[in-house]
Enzyme design. Structure first.
Site, PDB file in Angstrom:
ATOM      1  N   ARG A 224      -3.708  -3.158   3.674  1.00 37.82           N
ATOM      2  CA  ARG A 224      -3.475  -2.102   2.928  1.00 37.82           C
ATOM      3  C   ARG A 224      -3.004  -2.267   1.689  1.00 37.82           C
ATOM      4  O   ARG A 224      -1.799  -3.065   1.762  1.00 37.82           O
ATOM      5  CB  ARG A 224      -3.047  -0.636   3.554  1.00 37.82           C
ATOM      6  CG  ARG A 224      -3.606  -0.030   4.629  1.00 37.82           C
ATOM      7  CD  ARG A 224      -4.980   0.609   4.205  1.00 37.82           C
ATOM      8  NE  ARG A 224      -5.681   1.438   4.953  1.00 37.82           N
ATOM      9  CZ  ARG A 224      -6.832   1.106   5.558  1.00 37.82           C
ATOM     10  NH1 ARG A 224      -7.229  -0.259   5.169  1.00 37.82           N
ATOM     11  NH2 ARG A 224      -7.562   1.909   6.392  1.00 37.82           N
ATOM     12  N   HIS A 272     -12.386  -3.828  -1.904  1.00 36.04           N
ATOM     13  CA  HIS A 272     -12.286  -3.477  -0.235  1.00 36.04           C
ATOM     14  C   HIS A 272     -13.543  -3.752   0.537  1.00 36.04           C
ATOM     15  O   HIS A 272     -14.237  -2.776   1.160  1.00 36.04           O
ATOM     16  CB  HIS A 272     -11.948  -2.083  -0.158  1.00 36.04           C
ATOM     17  CG  HIS A 272     -11.313  -1.560   0.794  1.00 36.04           C
ATOM     18  ND1 HIS A 272     -10.339  -0.615   1.031  1.00 36.04           N
ATOM     19  CD2 HIS A 272     -11.416  -1.895   2.206  1.00 36.04           C
ATOM     20  CE1 HIS A 272      -9.835  -0.316   2.183  1.00 36.04           C
ATOM     21  NE2 HIS A 272     -10.562  -1.137   2.788  1.00 36.04           N
TER      22      HIS A 272
END
Length: 309
Positions: A224, A272
């Site tokens: 993250r 991502h």
């Protein structure tokens, strides 16, 4: 006939068809149910828009489309009594392993440097090392971190793994708890972050951690964006303390066009995609969890709200 609501944002009908094949005795649909509708025991959800979960009547189980579930907890829409199951399947772990190893090995064997030299038509052999001469520190020993660490061990890297619990990984040295973090990262040539996102792991990769690495180390983040203090990373890159970084996740996604990470010459960005959800393997795992739930069996990867993952 029990009902399953597929609340995926991307291609929900395809996922619904896969669920119908796995669980033909269930009703599977993709339209938002209304408050007066028949109960819907199961919801399959990724990053829902506000109100989606709260509007579903009769929920008994939340099946996450992601390994990370902090967004579900932060929304406040999932009551404390309602179980949430993280998605941990072979597709996610294999995808993350591919991505991490690709970047680590490319840095280890100077491939980016040779690409730059080729563009300049320069014949300049670089210092090459064997894997056993490199130390890798993996932050996180869950389903993703443990598999990635295992691959580094098999390639011959000296491998350390740091986590809250100190979970043992065959062939690696395990470290447990915040007091052991600096021991885990000190002198590491490659730092890989695969931690869950919690209040305890926020901003964990900061100047102190980066400065403890070997001079010229390489940083890989597939977890993250909130784990990393961006200003500290950019400073470490500018000073040469960190020679490069592969980043797949960011505090704000999509990454704003003005963000300096876009143009930093030592940063490799991806949008991502390190461990995308593969529908066929994900549905097989989630369908089996529904069967376990209906048989009254213990569910794997059940979220512990006290830990945040």
């Amino acid at each position: 006939m029990k009902r399953i609501f597929i609340a995926a944002r991307s291609n929900p009908e395809h996922m619904a068809e896969l669920f119908r094949s796995e669980l033909p005795e269930h009703e599977v649909f993709t339209q938002q149910p209304q408050s007066g509708d028949a109960p819907v025991p199961y919801i399959v959800v990724g990053r829902p828009t506000p109100g989606v979960i709260a509007a579903v009547p009769g929920l008994e189980l939340v099946l996450s489309l992601n390994a990370g579930i902090e967004h579900l907890l932060a929304s406040g829409e999932v009551p404390d009594h309602l179980p949430i199951v993280r998605l941990v399947d072979d597709g996610l772990a294999d995808g993350m392993s591919d991505w991490v190893l690709a970047h680590a090995l490319a840095w280890h064997r100077n491939l980016a440097t040779y690409a730059d030299l080729q563009a300049k038509r320069e014949w300049a052999p670089q210092q090459e090392k064997l894997a056993r001469e490199r130390t890798v520190a993996v932050l996180g020993a869950g389903a993703l971190g443990s598999q990635v660490a295992g691959h580094f061990v098999r390639f011959g890297f000296k491998t350390r793994v740091w986590s809250r619990s100190g979970r043992p990984i065959d062939g690696a040295t395990s470290f447990a708890g915040r007091p052991a973090l600096m021991d885990a990262v000190s002198g590491a040539d490659i730092l890989v972050n695969l931690l869950p996102m919690t209040s305890e792991t926020a901003n964990v990769v900061d100047a102190t951690v980066l400065n403890a690495l070997a001079r010229g180390a390489f940083f890989i983040n597939g977890a993250r964006g909130g784990h990393v203090v961006d200003a500290d990373l950019i400073d470490a890159l500018d000073r040469g303390q960190v020679s490069g970084a592969a980043l797949d996740v960011f505090r704000t996604e999509p990454l704003p066009a003005a963000d300096p990470l876009w143009s930093h010459p030592k940063v490799l960005l991806s949008p991502h995609v390190a461990a995308p959800t593969h529908a066929h393997t994900a549905v097989a795992e989630m369908a089996e969890n529904i069967r376990r739930f209906e048989r009254g069996e213990k569910l794997p990867h059940l979220v512990d709200r006290t830990l945040g993952y």
